[in-house]
Design a protein around this motif. Structure first.
Motif, PDB file in Angstrom:
ATOM      1  N   GLU A 216      51.737  71.427  21.615  1.00 12.95           N
ATOM      2  CA  GLU A 216      51.588  70.238  20.766  1.00 12.95           C
ATOM      3  C   GLU A 216      52.937  69.685  20.315  1.00 12.95           C
ATOM      4  OE1 GLU A 216      47.297  71.309  18.682  1.00 12.95           O
ATOM      5  OE2 GLU A 216      49.149  71.742  17.592  1.00 12.95           O
ATOM      6  N   VAL A 217      54.006  70.231  20.880  1.00  9.62           N
ATOM      7  CA  VAL A 217      55.361  69.844  20.462  1.00  9.62           C
ATOM      8  C   VAL A 217      56.113  69.181  21.607  1.00  9.62           C
ATOM      9  CG1 VAL A 217      57.569  70.695  19.572  1.00  9.62           C
ATOM     10  CG2 VAL A 217      55.436  71.770  18.810  1.00  9.62           C
ATOM     11  N   ARG A 218      56.668  67.989  21.341  1.00  9.31           N
ATOM     12  CA  ARG A 218      57.530  67.334  22.336  1.00  9.31           C
ATOM     13  C   ARG A 218      58.976  67.726  22.050  1.00  9.31           C
ATOM     14  NH1 ARG A 218      56.729  62.081  21.442  1.00  9.31           N
ATOM     15  NH2 ARG A 218      58.773  61.599  20.571  1.00  9.31           N
ATOM     16  N   LEU A 241      62.518  68.131  17.862  1.00 16.34           N
ATOM     17  CA  LEU A 241      61.127  68.532  18.100  1.00 16.34           C
ATOM     18  C   LEU A 241      60.200  67.577  17.362  1.00 16.34           C
ATOM     19  CD1 LEU A 241      61.279  72.427  17.603  1.00 16.34           C
ATOM     20  CD2 LEU A 241      61.639  71.134  19.700  1.00 16.34           C
ATOM     21  N   THR A 242      59.155  67.131  18.049  1.00 16.27           N
ATOM     22  CA  THR A 242      58.146  66.277  17.423  1.00 16.27           C
ATOM     23  C   THR A 242      56.800  66.967  17.515  1.00 16.27           C
ATOM     24  OG1 THR A 242      59.361  64.305  18.147  1.00 16.27           O
ATOM     25  CG2 THR A 242      57.083  63.986  17.405  1.00 16.27           C
ATOM     26  N   HIS A 243      56.208  67.254  16.339  1.00 13.52           N
ATOM     27  CA  HIS A 243      54.875  67.860  16.316  1.00 13.52           C
ATOM     28  C   HIS A 243      53.857  66.722  16.397  1.00 13.52           C
ATOM     29  CE1 HIS A 243      51.363  69.974  14.366  1.00 13.52           C
ATOM     30  NE2 HIS A 243      51.699  70.806  15.334  1.00 13.52           N
ATOM     31  N   VAL A 250      61.691  67.309  13.660  1.00  8.25           N
ATOM     32  CA  VAL A 250      62.767  68.218  13.244  1.00  8.25           C
ATOM     33  C   VAL A 250      63.933  68.044  14.203  1.00  8.25           C
ATOM     34  CG1 VAL A 250      63.434  70.649  13.222  1.00  8.25           C
ATOM     35  CG2 VAL A 250      61.363  69.946  12.077  1.00  8.25           C
ATOM     36  N   TYR A 251      65.144  68.035  13.645  1.00 12.82           N
ATOM     37  CA  TYR A 251      66.348  67.835  14.454  1.00 12.82           C
ATOM     38  C   TYR A 251      67.344  68.938  14.122  1.00 12.82           C
ATOM     39  CZ  TYR A 251      70.233  65.191  16.587  1.00 12.82           C
ATOM     40  OH  TYR A 251      71.293  64.786  17.372  1.00 12.82           O
ATOM     41  N   SER A 252      67.904  69.578  15.132  1.00 15.57           N
ATOM     42  CA  SER A 252      68.902  70.632  14.910  1.00 15.57           C
ATOM     43  C   SER A 252      70.098  70.406  15.813  1.00 15.57           C
ATOM     44  CB  SER A 252      68.293  72.010  15.191  1.00 15.57           C
ATOM     45  OG  SER A 252      69.272  73.017  15.007  1.00 15.57           O
ATOM     46  N   GLN A 253      71.302  70.352  15.204  1.00 16.15           N
ATOM     47  CA  GLN A 253      72.511  70.083  15.986  1.00 16.15           C
ATOM     48  C   GLN A 253      73.715  70.919  15.540  1.00 16.15           C
ATOM     49  OE1 GLN A 253      73.680  65.973  15.232  1.00 16.15           O
ATOM     50  NE2 GLN A 253      74.733  66.586  13.363  1.00 16.15           N
ATOM     51  N   ARG A 272      58.026  73.628   8.074  1.00 12.72           N
ATOM     52  CA  ARG A 272      57.518  72.317   7.673  1.00 12.72           C
ATOM     53  C   ARG A 272      55.992  72.279   7.765  1.00 12.72           C
ATOM     54  NH1 ARG A 272      59.709  67.606   7.023  1.00 12.72           N
ATOM     55  NH2 ARG A 272      61.950  67.282   7.019  1.00 12.72           N
ATOM     56  N   LEU A 273      55.458  72.857   8.831  1.00 16.79           N
ATOM     57  CA  LEU A 273      54.008  72.891   9.015  1.00 16.79           C
ATOM     58  C   LEU A 273      53.344  73.755   7.940  1.00 16.79           C
ATOM     59  CD1 LEU A 273      53.677  73.150  12.904  1.00 16.79           C
ATOM     60  CD2 LEU A 273      52.907  71.263  11.455  1.00 16.79           C
ATOM     61  N   TYR A 274      53.991  74.864   7.602  1.00 18.73           N
ATOM     62  CA  TYR A 274      53.475  75.747   6.550  1.00 18.73           C
ATOM     63  C   TYR A 274      53.469  75.007   5.218  1.00 18.73           C
ATOM     64  CZ  TYR A 274      53.085  79.839   3.475  1.00 18.73           C
ATOM     65  OH  TYR A 274      52.690  80.736   2.519  1.00 18.73           O
ATOM     66  N   ASP A 275      54.566  74.288   4.920  1.00 19.19           N
ATOM     67  CA  ASP A 275      54.651  73.517   3.687  1.00 19.19           C
ATOM     68  C   ASP A 275      53.592  72.414   3.676  1.00 19.19           C
ATOM     69  OD1 ASP A 275      56.227  72.770   1.193  1.00 19.19           O
ATOM     70  OD2 ASP A 275      56.338  70.898   2.313  1.00 19.19           O
TER      71      ASP A 275
END
Length: 351
Positions: A216-218, A241-243, A250-253, A272-275
């Protein structure tokens, strides 16, 4: 109360025995799980050990009062122990309150400049420094996740992880809109402006908390962005990552390796999903949610930082300190303690 304390003592000792078993010692995941459970019981366990010692002292002192030579000393001992028993009963009452299962967890914090343009971004940077200095004092470790620096200073967005002992139990009250009142450096007329920055504190999700279905994640691989300089990546290592079901991005760099950025992004997305799941549960509770501190509307104005008067006011509990200069240096303990105390008082009243 005594029955609950006895159960805690029994479970604490069981956990000690469990962690000494070879099959547990060799299993890092199981050891961590048991260690965390024991840590959550430690304060109540130690309070009960002292409770038993104090009650024994009281019984012995009562017997000694009958002795002509030791009677005076026994009365003093009885008075001291009776006073301590009274204090312990209050402490234990608080320790036995229902605990937030997330209190012992590490957190992910996001700070965004909001109203006020450049000044809001500068204030976001000030808040980050406040939490960074608080973390130094507490012995917590900060790991940067993402930053979008503002040309005028500060950040339009900065997110970071805070790792340490019981981090969420103290930082969970920080979620909300923080308002600053001060004269910006760019203001030529000396007028006080009002700006805001928003803070979001999320408990780090563990595997059991949020099931992340990667189908479910792009996943998009991009080049890291930044304000320039040697620190900016020139390779395609940043990960977005896009849910798809929730639209959470979410973006990580911050890592130079694409693999490490992906690992970090997955961890952030799970949190984020848990929150998101926690927020949905709280919305279902309706009015009960509004009586709690730290779980209210994320857009709610929770605190004002007034620089001309060196004053900080937490609007949720009407708590004010005239030590803004020290608070911005990380001395925010008194504000956090006041919020914890009020939260406990409301729970004791059954709110």
């Amino acid at each position: 109360m005594l029955e609950r304390l006895e159960n805690i003592e029994r479970r604490y000792n069981e956990l000690t025995e469990e962690m000494m078993k070879p099959e547990v010692i060799s299993n890092v995941k199981e050891t961590l799980k048991l260690t965390r459970e024991q840590a959550s019981l430690k304060d109540a366990y130690e309070a009960y050990q002292e409770y038993k010692k104090v009650t024994t002292n009281i019984e012995e002192a009562k017997e000694m009062i009958k002795d002509p030579e030791l009677g005076e000393m026994a009365r003093e001992e009885l008075e001291i122990n009776n006073k301590r028993l009274e204090e312990l009963n209050k402490e234990i009452e608080i320790l036995l309150l229902p605990k937030d299962p997330n209190d012992g967890k590490d957190v992910i914090v996001e700070i965004r400049g909001a109203a006020g343009g450049d000044e809001g971004n500068i204030f976001a940077g000030d808040l980050y420094e406040m939490y960074r200095k608080l973390s130094e004092k507490e012995g917590w470790k900060i790991e940067l996740i993402e930053e979008e620096k503002s040309e005028a200073g500060g950040y339009s967005l900065i997110s970071f992880m805070v790792k340490g002992e019981n981090v969420y139990s103290k930082l969970k009250y920080e979620s909300g809109a923080h308002r600053v009142q001060r004269v910006p450096a760019t203001e030529t007329q000396g007028r006080v402006h009002t700006s805001t920055a928003t803070v979001l504190v999320m408990p780090e999700a563990e595997e059991v908390d949020a099931e992340l279905d990667m189908s479910e994640v792009r996943i998009d691989i991009t080049r890291a962005s930044g304000c320039g300089g040697q620190g900016v990546n020139t390779t395609d290592s940043a990960v977005r990552l896009t849910h798809i079901p929730t639209g959470i991005i979410v973006y990580s760099q911050t890592e130079r390796s694409q693999i490490k950025n992906k690992e970090k992004a997955i961890k952030i997305l799970a949190s984020r999903l848990y929150d998101y799941k926690l927020q949905q549960q709280e919305k279902e509770l309706g009015a009960e949610r509004r009586s709690k501190i730290g779980t209210g509307d994320r857009s709610e104005k929770i605190r004002t930082y007034n620089y001309p008067q060196n004053r900080v006011t937490d609007h949720r509990i009407g708590f004010t300190l005239n030590t803004l200069d020290r608070i911005m240096q990380g001395d925010i303990d008194k504000v956090i303690e006041a919020l914890i105390t009020e939260d406990q008082a409301r729970k004791l009243r059954g709110e």
